[in-house]
Every structure is written in structure tokens, then in C-alpha cells.
Write an enzyme that holds these catalytic residues in place. Structure first.
Site, PDB file in Angstrom:
ATOM      1  N   ARG A  92       0.831  -1.209   0.000  1.00  0.00           N
ATOM      2  CA  ARG A  92       0.000   0.000   0.000  1.00  0.00           C
ATOM      3  C   ARG A  92       0.866   1.259   0.000  1.00  0.00           C
ATOM      4  NH1 ARG A  92      -4.868  -0.118   2.848  1.00  0.00           N
ATOM      5  NH2 ARG A  92      -4.315   1.643   4.150  1.00  0.00           N
TER       6      ARG A  92
ATOM      7  N   ARG B  23      -6.711  -7.577  14.780  1.00  0.00           N
ATOM      8  CA  ARG B  23      -5.742  -6.882  15.624  1.00  0.00           C
ATOM      9  C   ARG B  23      -6.488  -5.764  16.325  1.00  0.00           C
ATOM     10  NH1 ARG B  23      -1.756  -8.452  18.098  1.00  0.00           N
ATOM     11  NH2 ARG B  23      -0.326  -6.683  17.864  1.00  0.00           N
TER      12      ARG B  23
ATOM     13  N   GLU C 187      -0.705   5.218  20.125  1.00  0.00           N
ATOM     14  CA  GLU C 187      -1.464   4.065  19.627  1.00  0.00           C
ATOM     15  C   GLU C 187      -0.689   2.792  19.908  1.00  0.00           C
ATOM     16  OE1 GLU C 187      -3.403   5.326  15.842  1.00  0.00           O
ATOM     17  OE2 GLU C 187      -2.844   3.315  15.217  1.00  0.00           O
TER      18      GLU C 187
ATOM     19  N   TYR D 179      -9.909  -5.085   5.119  1.00  0.00           N
ATOM     20  CA  TYR D 179      -9.369  -3.767   5.445  1.00  0.00           C
ATOM     21  C   TYR D 179      -9.719  -2.839   4.290  1.00  0.00           C
ATOM     22  CZ  TYR D 179      -6.430  -0.054   6.982  1.00  0.00           C
ATOM     23  OH  TYR D 179      -6.002   1.176   7.407  1.00  0.00           O
TER      24      TYR D 179
ATOM     25  N   ASP E  39     -10.328   1.157   2.762  1.00  0.00           N
ATOM     26  CA  ASP E  39     -10.191   2.602   2.929  1.00  0.00           C
ATOM     27  C   ASP E  39     -11.580   3.223   2.851  1.00  0.00           C
ATOM     28  OD1 ASP E  39      -7.455   2.587   3.178  1.00  0.00           O
ATOM     29  OD2 ASP E  39      -7.104   2.813   1.024  1.00  0.00           O
TER      30      ASP E  39
ATOM     31  N   ARG F 248       9.311   6.223  -3.235  1.00  0.00           N
ATOM     32  CA  ARG F 248       9.499   7.189  -4.334  1.00  0.00           C
ATOM     33  C   ARG F 248      10.941   7.647  -4.469  1.00  0.00           C
ATOM     34  NH1 ARG F 248       5.105  10.089  -2.015  1.00  0.00           N
ATOM     35  NH2 ARG F 248       3.129   9.320  -2.822  1.00  0.00           N
TER      36      ARG F 248
ATOM     37  N   ARG G 243       2.414   4.699  16.947  1.00  0.00           N
ATOM     38  CA  ARG G 243       2.295   6.073  16.439  1.00  0.00           C
ATOM     39  C   ARG G 243       1.982   7.022  17.577  1.00  0.00           C
ATOM     40  NH1 ARG G 243      -1.582   5.375  11.104  1.00  0.00           N
ATOM     41  NH2 ARG G 243      -3.095   4.483  12.541  1.00  0.00           N
TER      42      ARG G 243
HETATM   43  N1  UDP Z   1       4.503   0.257   7.951  1.00  0.00           N
HETATM   44  C1  UDP Z   1       5.817   0.233   8.375  1.00  0.00           C
HETATM   45  N2  UDP Z   1       6.354   1.355   8.928  1.00  0.00           N
HETATM   46  C2  UDP Z   1       5.671   2.507   9.058  1.00  0.00           C
HETATM   47  C3  UDP Z   1       4.347   2.548   8.610  1.00  0.00           C
HETATM   48  C4  UDP Z   1       3.783   1.403   8.062  1.00  0.00           C
HETATM   49  O1  UDP Z   1       6.458  -0.802   8.274  1.00  0.00           O
HETATM   50  O2  UDP Z   1       6.229   3.489   9.563  1.00  0.00           O
HETATM   51  C5  UDP Z   1       3.917  -0.979   7.381  1.00  0.00           C
HETATM   52  C6  UDP Z   1       3.193  -1.808   8.424  1.00  0.00           C
HETATM   53  O3  UDP Z   1       3.391  -3.174   8.126  1.00  0.00           O
HETATM   54  C7  UDP Z   1       1.739  -1.442   8.195  1.00  0.00           C
HETATM   55  C8  UDP Z   1       1.715  -1.258   6.690  1.00  0.00           C
HETATM   56  O4  UDP Z   1       2.969  -0.666   6.387  1.00  0.00           O
HETATM   57  O5  UDP Z   1       0.861  -2.447   8.632  1.00  0.00           O
HETATM   58  C9  UDP Z   1       0.583  -0.387   6.171  1.00  0.00           C
HETATM   59  O6  UDP Z   1       0.678   0.900   6.749  1.00  0.00           O
HETATM   60  P1  UDP Z   1      -0.504   1.912   6.748  1.00  0.00           P
HETATM   61  O7  UDP Z   1       0.018   3.248   7.105  1.00  0.00           O
HETATM   62  O8  UDP Z   1      -1.274   1.770   5.490  1.00  0.00           O
HETATM   63  O9  UDP Z   1      -1.367   1.381   7.948  1.00  0.00           O
HETATM   64  P2  UDP Z   1      -2.655   2.043   8.594  1.00  0.00           P
HETATM   65  O10 UDP Z   1      -2.568   3.531   8.443  1.00  0.00           O
HETATM   66  O11 UDP Z   1      -3.777   1.460   7.849  1.00  0.00           O
HETATM   67  O12 UDP Z   1      -2.545   1.621  10.001  1.00  0.00           O
END
Ligand code: UDP
Length: 378
Positions: free
Chosen positions: A168, A245, A296, A342, A344, A172, A276
Site C-alpha cells: 500500500r 488486531r 497508539e 481492510y 479505505d 518514491r 504512532r
Molecule cells: N509500515 C511500516 N512502517 C511505518 C508505517 C507502516 O512498516 O512506519 C507498514 C506496516 O506493516 C503497516 C503497513 O505498512 O501495517 C501499512 O501501513 P498503513 O500506514 O497503510 O497502515 P494504517 O494507516 O492502515 O494503520
């Protein structure tokens, strides 16, 4: 008699209710929680709109969907540019030239490509998340940005997870640090709850009502049930429970106008127990002397806890198929919980409009098509 009893006032249920009501159907929305908006819910903490169930950023490439939600709220021009904190060092994220400059000092797309070529681990057919990331960006980036965060988030080793989870995210070779590639992105001004109040205006909604506690009454009061809760609970877990989860949030009001200067900082080492740190006022800026921070913490899930991320392994998907096969003929389902996917927010809006269109098409004599209206809005 209602045409539809809609179980759940989250995004799917609310959009479906709006569309069907506008088409002339009689809808009742019931909601187990004491508030609207599902996990999009925002609450006002001293003027700051706090995303109670985790940050929600609306982004889409679909102009129809974007125009649709803009009918119900004014969206600001927020774009998601989180930072990473890895053992005290701050990095730009998602991976872009700034990140690679901070990590390796490379300054151009060519230098970055060259360095990545040298870093990549040659794995011909990656079969899991760990192998995929190693084959794309190598060990150092994997360790700095992915390993700890992913292990905390999912409660298992990245090599036990599918690569789809991380694909996802963009990688870049430019200075663009936007999290999403979509054309449209923003947050409803005044919070998401207001958007839902507007979506559901004029539609009867009963909050604090558990459908399953009075199922017979609702079933006999409606031609169709639109169920947006989890299917395992609907069937009393007769075939087993889904795995999710969970998340635990720790909220704190800090007496400073701006604590971290950005909406989200990801803590990517494994030792820090949260993933986070969110500062809500950056999603929908307001001038206040205080700020609200949420940490979180990913958590194991058990029946009764709030559901956040479906663990979409083979067993979970098969269980979902078995439950879907048992749905009564007058039941429709949609949204993240009922489809065990999951999703969006923009996907949920599109699927609710789509289902409403299909329903309207089955009863054209009575229901007026509002498809045209929605298309015109685009
Ligand atoms: N991920 C990561 N490091 C980060 C952010 C995301 O490894 O700093 C990985 C992690 O496995 C996560 C996935 O990328 O489950 C998808 O991240 P996303 O931000 O889409 O998760 P959400 O915002 O849906 O929690």
C-alpha cells in the site's frame, strides 16, 4: 414497515441510508454505540477534533466519491506527511528522496537508484512481507522503517505476513513525501462526526441499540436488513471467531499550542511499545493553548474488544466465505466489519453507493434513480 433496517451508523450504513432515503425508501438506522460515525468518529476536546478510533484521512482518485462526500461536509486540503522516529532520529516518510538523503546523503534520483541497487537483497520470488521489502530496498531500510513497526502492529514476524500489507505504501525516488498517490485528499472541517450528522439528516437513527438483542423485532419490521457488523457475531460464532488486531489508545492533553509539529510520528523500533504518536489538531487546525496527543498501542484481540485490522489469513477468509453462504436471503452486508476486509473510506463510500444503485434498479417502479444526481455532482 421499513424497507431497510440498517444495522450500524458507520460509513457504509450511513451512505446506504442516505442513498436509499433519497430514492424514496423508508429506512431505519440502528447503532450499538452511543454515537454515529463508526470508527471515523471524532469528538471535541476543547475545540480540537480528536479521532477517537485512530486517525482517518479521506483520500481517493474517484471524483464521483470525492464530490459525493463534499456534498455533506467541507473538506480541508490536509495531506498526510508523517515522520518516522527511529531510536531518536527523525526521518521523512513514506520512503522518498528526503528519507534517502537523511539516511545515506544521496541527493538525486540517480544516486538513490544506484544506492538501492547495491542495497537490494536478490530474492527472485518473494513470498512474504520481509522478503518483498528486502528485495525492494535492502536490510537497512527494512530495519529502520519496517521490521519493528510491522512486528508491533501485527503481533508476528514480518516473514509470516503477506507483502500486500506493505505494498500500500509508495517508495518514491523523488522529493514528494505525500503518503498517498491519490488526486483528492482532505479531512472534513469540524470533524467527521459532523459529516455523518449531515449524511443522516432526516433519517431515523437509534443509537445505543444492539440489533442482536432484539433481532426478531427488527427482522419483522423490515423487508431487508443491511448488516454492517461482524458476521461471526451475527451467527453467534457458530463456525468460529474471526481474528482481528486490536488497538489501545492513550490520550493526553498537553499545555502547549503545538507539541510535535506534525499529525503523526511513527515509532519504528520494536522496543517502543506504541506504533504512532498522533497530534490531532494538525488534521483540522485550530488555535488553542493546548493540544491533544494519542499514543497508539497495537494489542491482541479477543471477543468483545473493538475490531480494527482483520487478520486476512487463509483460515479467516475461508471462515468469512462460510458465514456469507449462510446469510438469509433478505440480508445485505457491507463495510469493513461485515466483509472482514481492510477497506479505505473511499472504497466503503463507493461500495455503499453501488449497493444502493443495485437495490434501486430492482424496484424501479417505486424508487427513483438517484444515480444521475450522484453522477451530476461529479
Ligand atoms: N509500515 C511500516 N512502517 C511505518 C508505517 C507502516 O512498516 O512506519 C507498514 C506496516 O506493516 C503497516 C503497513 O505498512 O501495517 C501499512 O501501513 P498503513 O500506514 O497503510 O497502515 P494504517 O494507516 O492502515 O494503520
Amino acid at each position: 414497515m421499513h424497507d431497510y433496517v440498517i444495522v450500524g451508523a458507520g460509513l457504509f450504513g450511513s451512505v446506504f441510508a442516505r442513498q436509499m432515503t433519497d430514492a424514496g425508501a423508508k429506512c431505519l438506522v440502528i447503532e450499538k454505540r452511543h454515537h454515529l460515525a463508526g470508527n471515523c468518529y471524532t469528538e471535541d476536546v476543547g475545540g480540537i477534533h480528536v479521532h477517537r478510533y485512530g486517525p482517518h484521512i479521506f483520500h481517493t482518485n474517484d471524483e464521483l466519491v470525492w464530490n459525493y462526500v463534499n456534498r455533506f461536509a467541507r473538506f480541508n486540503r490536509f495531506s498526510y506527511r508523517p515522520k518516522v522516529n527511529y531510536r531518536g532520529r527523525i526521518f521523512s516518510f513514506p520512503i522518498n528522496l528526503t528519507t534517502l538523503y537523511q539516511l545515506w546523503g544521496v541527493k538525486t534520483p540517480q544516486q538513490a537508484q544506484q544506492r538501492l541497487e547495491a542495497e537490494r537483497v536478490p530474492i527472485e520470488r518473494p513470498t512474504n512481507l520481509e522478503e518483498w521489502i528486502l528485495s525492494q530496498v535492502g536490510c537497512e531500510i527494512y530495519e529502520t522503517f519496517v521490521y519493528g513497526y510491522t512486528k508491533k502492529q501485527w503481533g508476528r514476524e514480518p516473514k509470516e505476513l503477506p507483502s500486500s500489507i506493505i505494498r500500500r505504501l509508495p517508495i518514491r525516488m523523488s522529493w514528494n513525501d505525500d503518503y498517498f498517490n491519490d488526486r483528492f485528499c482532505g479531512i472534513p472541517e469540524g470533524g467527521y462526526t459532523r459529516l455523518f450528522e449531515s449524511l443522516l439528516e432526516g433519517i431515523p437513527v437509534e443509537t445505543g441499540v444492539d440489533f442482536l438483542e432484539d433481532r426478531c423485532r427488527f427482522e419483522s419490521a423490515a423487508k431487508k436488513i443491511v448488516y454492517t457488523g461482524p458476521l461471526d457475531r451475527l451467527f453467534d460464532y457458530s463456525l468460529g471467531a474471526h481474528d482481528w488486531r486490536g488497538l489501545r489508545f492513550e490520550q493526553e492533553v498537553v499545555n502547549t499550542p503545538d507539541d510535535q509539529g506534525v499529525a503523526a510520528i511513527n515509532f519504528t523500533d520494536y522496543e517502543t511499545p506504541f506504533t504512532r504518536r498522533i497530534e490531532h489538531k494538525h488534521f483540522d487546525p485550530v488555535t488553542t493553548d493546548h493540544t491533544v496527543i494519542t499514543r497508539e498501542y497495537p494489542a491482541d484481540w479477543k471477543i468483545g474488544d473493538e475490531m480494527y485490522y482483520p487478520v486476512n489469513n487463509d483460515a479467516g477468509l475461508e471462515l468469512q466465505r462460510d458465514y456469507v453462504a449462510r446469510l438469509p436471503a433478505n440480508y445485505l452486508i457491507g463495510g469493513r466489519l461485515a466483509t472482514y476486509r481492510y477497506l479505505d473510506m473511499h472504497q466503503v463510500v463507493a461500495s455503499a453507493i453501488h449497493l444502493a444503485d443495485k437495490e434501486i434498479a430492482t424496484d424501479q417502479g417505486r424508487l427513483k434513480s438517484i444515480r444521475i444526481t450522484a453522477r451530476r455532482a461529479a
